[in-house]
Motif scaffolding. Sequence first.
Motif, mmCIF file in Angstrom:
data_model
loop_
_atom_site.group_PDB
_atom_site.id
_atom_site.type_symbol
_atom_site.label_atom_id
_atom_site.label_comp_id
_atom_site.label_asym_id
_atom_site.label_seq_id
_atom_site.Cartn_x
_atom_site.Cartn_y
_atom_site.Cartn_z
ATOM 1 N N GLU A 90 -23.354 10.297 1.242
ATOM 2 C CA GLU A 90 -23.346 11.577 2.707
ATOM 3 C C GLU A 90 -22.831 10.746 3.358
ATOM 4 O O GLU A 90 -23.290 9.376 4.227
ATOM 5 C CB GLU A 90 -24.379 11.679 2.530
ATOM 6 C CG GLU A 90 -25.799 12.770 1.566
ATOM 7 C CD GLU A 90 -26.474 14.116 1.852
ATOM 8 O OE1 GLU A 90 -27.396 13.082 2.456
ATOM 9 O OE2 GLU A 90 -26.653 14.125 0.947
ATOM 10 N N VAL A 92 -22.588 10.319 7.573
ATOM 11 C CA VAL A 92 -23.307 10.604 8.997
ATOM 12 C C VAL A 92 -23.162 10.342 10.072
ATOM 13 O O VAL A 92 -23.145 8.977 10.348
ATOM 14 C CB VAL A 92 -24.503 11.113 8.608
ATOM 15 C CG1 VAL A 92 -25.961 11.120 10.258
ATOM 16 C CG2 VAL A 92 -25.706 11.414 7.348
ATOM 17 N N ARG A 94 -23.437 10.481 14.364
ATOM 18 C CA ARG A 94 -24.644 10.651 15.262
ATOM 19 C C ARG A 94 -23.670 10.511 16.721
ATOM 20 O O ARG A 94 -23.545 9.452 17.308
ATOM 21 C CB ARG A 94 -25.986 9.871 14.959
ATOM 22 C CG ARG A 94 -26.164 9.665 14.044
ATOM 23 C CD ARG A 94 -27.682 8.734 13.008
ATOM 24 N NE ARG A 94 -28.319 8.830 12.404
ATOM 25 C CZ ARG A 94 -28.899 10.082 11.482
ATOM 26 N NH1 ARG A 94 -29.668 11.447 12.547
ATOM 27 N NH2 ARG A 94 -29.204 10.022 10.424
ATOM 28 N N ALA A 98 -31.500 11.509 16.855
ATOM 29 C CA ALA A 98 -32.669 12.267 16.163
ATOM 30 C C ALA A 98 -33.289 12.123 14.726
ATOM 31 O O ALA A 98 -32.818 11.479 14.368
ATOM 32 C CB ALA A 98 -32.171 13.690 16.173
ATOM 33 N N SER A 100 -33.396 10.899 10.929
ATOM 34 C CA SER A 100 -34.131 9.598 11.149
ATOM 35 C C SER A 100 -34.441 8.648 11.404
ATOM 36 O O SER A 100 -34.609 7.366 11.149
ATOM 37 C CB SER A 100 -33.546 9.854 9.158
ATOM 38 O OG SER A 100 -31.893 9.173 8.835
ATOM 39 N N LEU A 101 -32.641 8.698 12.383
ATOM 40 C CA LEU A 101 -32.600 7.874 13.021
ATOM 41 C C LEU A 101 -33.947 7.526 14.362
ATOM 42 O O LEU A 101 -34.325 6.029 14.061
ATOM 43 C CB LEU A 101 -31.588 8.573 13.643
ATOM 44 C CG LEU A 101 -31.344 6.624 14.746
ATOM 45 C CD1 LEU A 101 -30.604 5.411 13.554
ATOM 46 C CD2 LEU A 101 -30.241 7.205 16.035
ATOM 47 N N ASP A 129 -32.770 10.142 -1.037
ATOM 48 C CA ASP A 129 -30.991 10.017 -0.324
ATOM 49 C C ASP A 129 -30.937 8.854 0.568
ATOM 50 O O ASP A 129 -31.286 9.019 1.880
ATOM 51 C CB ASP A 129 -30.796 10.830 0.277
ATOM 52 C CG ASP A 129 -30.536 12.365 0.309
ATOM 53 O OD1 ASP A 129 -30.193 12.087 -1.489
ATOM 54 O OD2 ASP A 129 -30.259 13.476 0.644
ATOM 55 N N ASP A 175 -25.621 15.663 15.581
ATOM 56 C CA ASP A 175 -25.348 14.623 14.141
ATOM 57 C C ASP A 175 -24.882 15.286 13.316
ATOM 58 O O ASP A 175 -24.917 16.909 14.001
ATOM 59 C CB ASP A 175 -26.555 14.301 13.527
ATOM 60 C CG ASP A 175 -27.984 14.255 13.699
ATOM 61 O OD1 ASP A 175 -27.938 15.446 13.177
ATOM 62 O OD2 ASP A 175 -28.541 14.293 13.741
ATOM 63 N N PHE A 176 -24.181 15.296 11.703
ATOM 64 C CA PHE A 176 -24.166 15.823 10.976
ATOM 65 C C PHE A 176 -23.563 14.922 9.840
ATOM 66 O O PHE A 176 -23.183 14.041 9.623
ATOM 67 C CB PHE A 176 -22.708 16.309 11.779
ATOM 68 C CG PHE A 176 -20.683 16.153 11.847
ATOM 69 C CD1 PHE A 176 -20.409 15.696 10.968
ATOM 70 C CD2 PHE A 176 -21.098 15.534 12.861
ATOM 71 C CE1 PHE A 176 -18.924 14.582 11.219
ATOM 72 C CE2 PHE A 176 -19.746 14.616 13.228
ATOM 73 C CZ PHE A 176 -19.429 14.534 12.327
ATOM 74 N N CYS A 199 -25.893 19.470 10.349
ATOM 75 C CA CYS A 199 -25.796 19.287 11.577
ATOM 76 C C CYS A 199 -26.898 19.320 12.317
ATOM 77 O O CYS A 199 -27.693 20.655 12.096
ATOM 78 C CB CYS A 199 -24.562 19.508 11.687
ATOM 79 S SG CYS A 199 -24.218 21.134 12.786
ATOM 80 N N ARG A 200 -26.534 19.167 13.133
ATOM 81 C CA ARG A 200 -27.718 19.107 14.510
ATOM 82 C C ARG A 200 -27.188 19.489 15.290
ATOM 83 O O ARG A 200 -26.032 19.418 15.685
ATOM 84 C CB ARG A 200 -28.762 18.268 14.819
ATOM 85 C CG ARG A 200 -29.860 17.744 14.064
ATOM 86 C CD ARG A 200 -30.246 16.711 14.177
ATOM 87 N NE ARG A 200 -31.919 17.126 13.337
ATOM 88 C CZ ARG A 200 -32.140 15.840 12.272
ATOM 89 N NH1 ARG A 200 -30.465 14.644 12.239
ATOM 90 N NH2 ARG A 200 -32.804 15.863 11.391
HETATM 91 N N1 UDP Z 1 -28.213 15.891 6.526
HETATM 92 C C1 UDP Z 1 -27.846 16.869 5.637
HETATM 93 N N2 UDP Z 1 -28.029 17.032 4.386
HETATM 94 C C2 UDP Z 1 -28.862 15.813 3.984
HETATM 95 C C3 UDP Z 1 -29.027 14.352 4.535
HETATM 96 C C4 UDP Z 1 -29.315 14.938 6.383
HETATM 97 O O1 UDP Z 1 -27.262 17.976 5.604
HETATM 98 O O2 UDP Z 1 -29.845 15.190 2.718
HETATM 99 C C5 UDP Z 1 -27.874 16.226 7.670
HETATM 100 C C6 UDP Z 1 -28.914 16.763 8.461
HETATM 101 O O3 UDP Z 1 -29.313 17.824 8.515
HETATM 102 C C7 UDP Z 1 -28.472 15.898 9.940
HETATM 103 C C8 UDP Z 1 -27.870 14.770 9.684
HETATM 104 O O4 UDP Z 1 -27.433 15.192 8.508
HETATM 105 O O5 UDP Z 1 -27.867 17.030 10.898
HETATM 106 C C9 UDP Z 1 -28.471 13.445 9.842
HETATM 107 O O6 UDP Z 1 -29.987 13.878 9.236
HETATM 108 P P1 UDP Z 1 -30.905 12.794 8.924
HETATM 109 O O7 UDP Z 1 -30.783 11.489 8.803
HETATM 110 O O8 UDP Z 1 -31.724 12.439 10.859
HETATM 111 O O9 UDP Z 1 -32.354 13.063 7.969
HETATM 112 P P2 UDP Z 1 -32.946 13.975 8.239
HETATM 113 O O10 UDP Z 1 -34.125 13.317 8.845
HETATM 114 O O11 UDP Z 1 -32.498 15.335 9.099
HETATM 115 O O12 UDP Z 1 -33.457 14.417 7.013
#
Ligand code: UDP
Length: 237
Positions: A90, A92, A94, A98, A100-101, A129, A175-176, A199-200
């Motif tokens: 995946e 990502v 940003r 927001a 996980s970051l 993941d 983010d996306f 995405c956000r």
């Molecule tokens: N995201 C997703 N699928 C996943 C993990 C993340 O579509 O399995 C997207 C999530 O919606 C956000 C971006 O990737 O827009 C970043 O996600 P993050 O790493 O912040 O993880 P989260 O805390 O949302 O799981």
Amino acid sequence: MEKREELYRGKAKSVYKTDDADRLILVFRNDTSAFDGKRIEQLDRKGMVNNKFNAFIMQKLEAAGIPTQFDKLLGDNEVLVKKLDMIPVECVVRNYAAGSLVKRLGVEEGMKLNPYTFELFLKDDAKGDPFINDSHVVAFGWGTAEQLVRMKELSLKVNEVLSKLFDDAGLLLVDFKLEFGVFSDGSIVLGDEFSPDGCRLWDKETRKKMDKDRFRQGLGDVIEAYEEVAQRLGVPL
Ligand code: UDP
Ligand code: ADP
């Protein structure tokens, strides 16, 4: 185009073979999952909204020169796509901190990232993941160094095109996540989907969350928010 047997049932979409070896049908269901599939609920109209949203975005990206899987909309919940050999990574991007970051680095949600960041995660729900880097992708054979260069280049181009598109609709693209695959001609193509599930999106003025965080955080009116985003962009629902 004839729909043949189901190849795979994911958390939100089902994938079907067709009579064309180079094409698949994706069916967007109403299932909505969070926390690597640990929580799943049905949300009315979600499949239809995300299918049409995704078709609209993929066509905008294609018009901007980004190779996508999109072929044609087949119905409210179905789309015909190029069959890809998916790379289980995946990507990502940003623009604001927001999710996980924020958890990982303890930074404040909403902080502007200057410039954007680009991260890789292994697509493996059972392992949660995990965060990886490009050397893991190459060492474990999930993709080549050349494919990674292309995935990053395309991800940043998507960010450029969509940040502007959402900005014009009064939204911040926070983010996306993107998934890429290899087409039969060997090229890297954008697969899976682009929708408020992956995405956000925040309202530019109020910073109201208009994406799947409404579901993750129990804020309510999840699909109403997706529909408002679609309406602001001019997506025909
Ligand atoms: N995201 C997703 N699928 C996943 C993990 C993340 O579509 O399995 C997207 C999530 O919606 C956000 C971006 O990737 O827009 C970043 O996600 P993050 O790493 O912040 O993880 P989260 O805390 O949302 O799981
Ligand atoms: P998940 O696998 O995360 O539960 P989905 O419910 O969205 O996700 O399932 C869709 C599956 O189809 C995903 O595994 C995705 O990688 C795969 N996929 C998406 N687009 C394509 C494509 N164009 N060709 C082949 N597989 C695809």
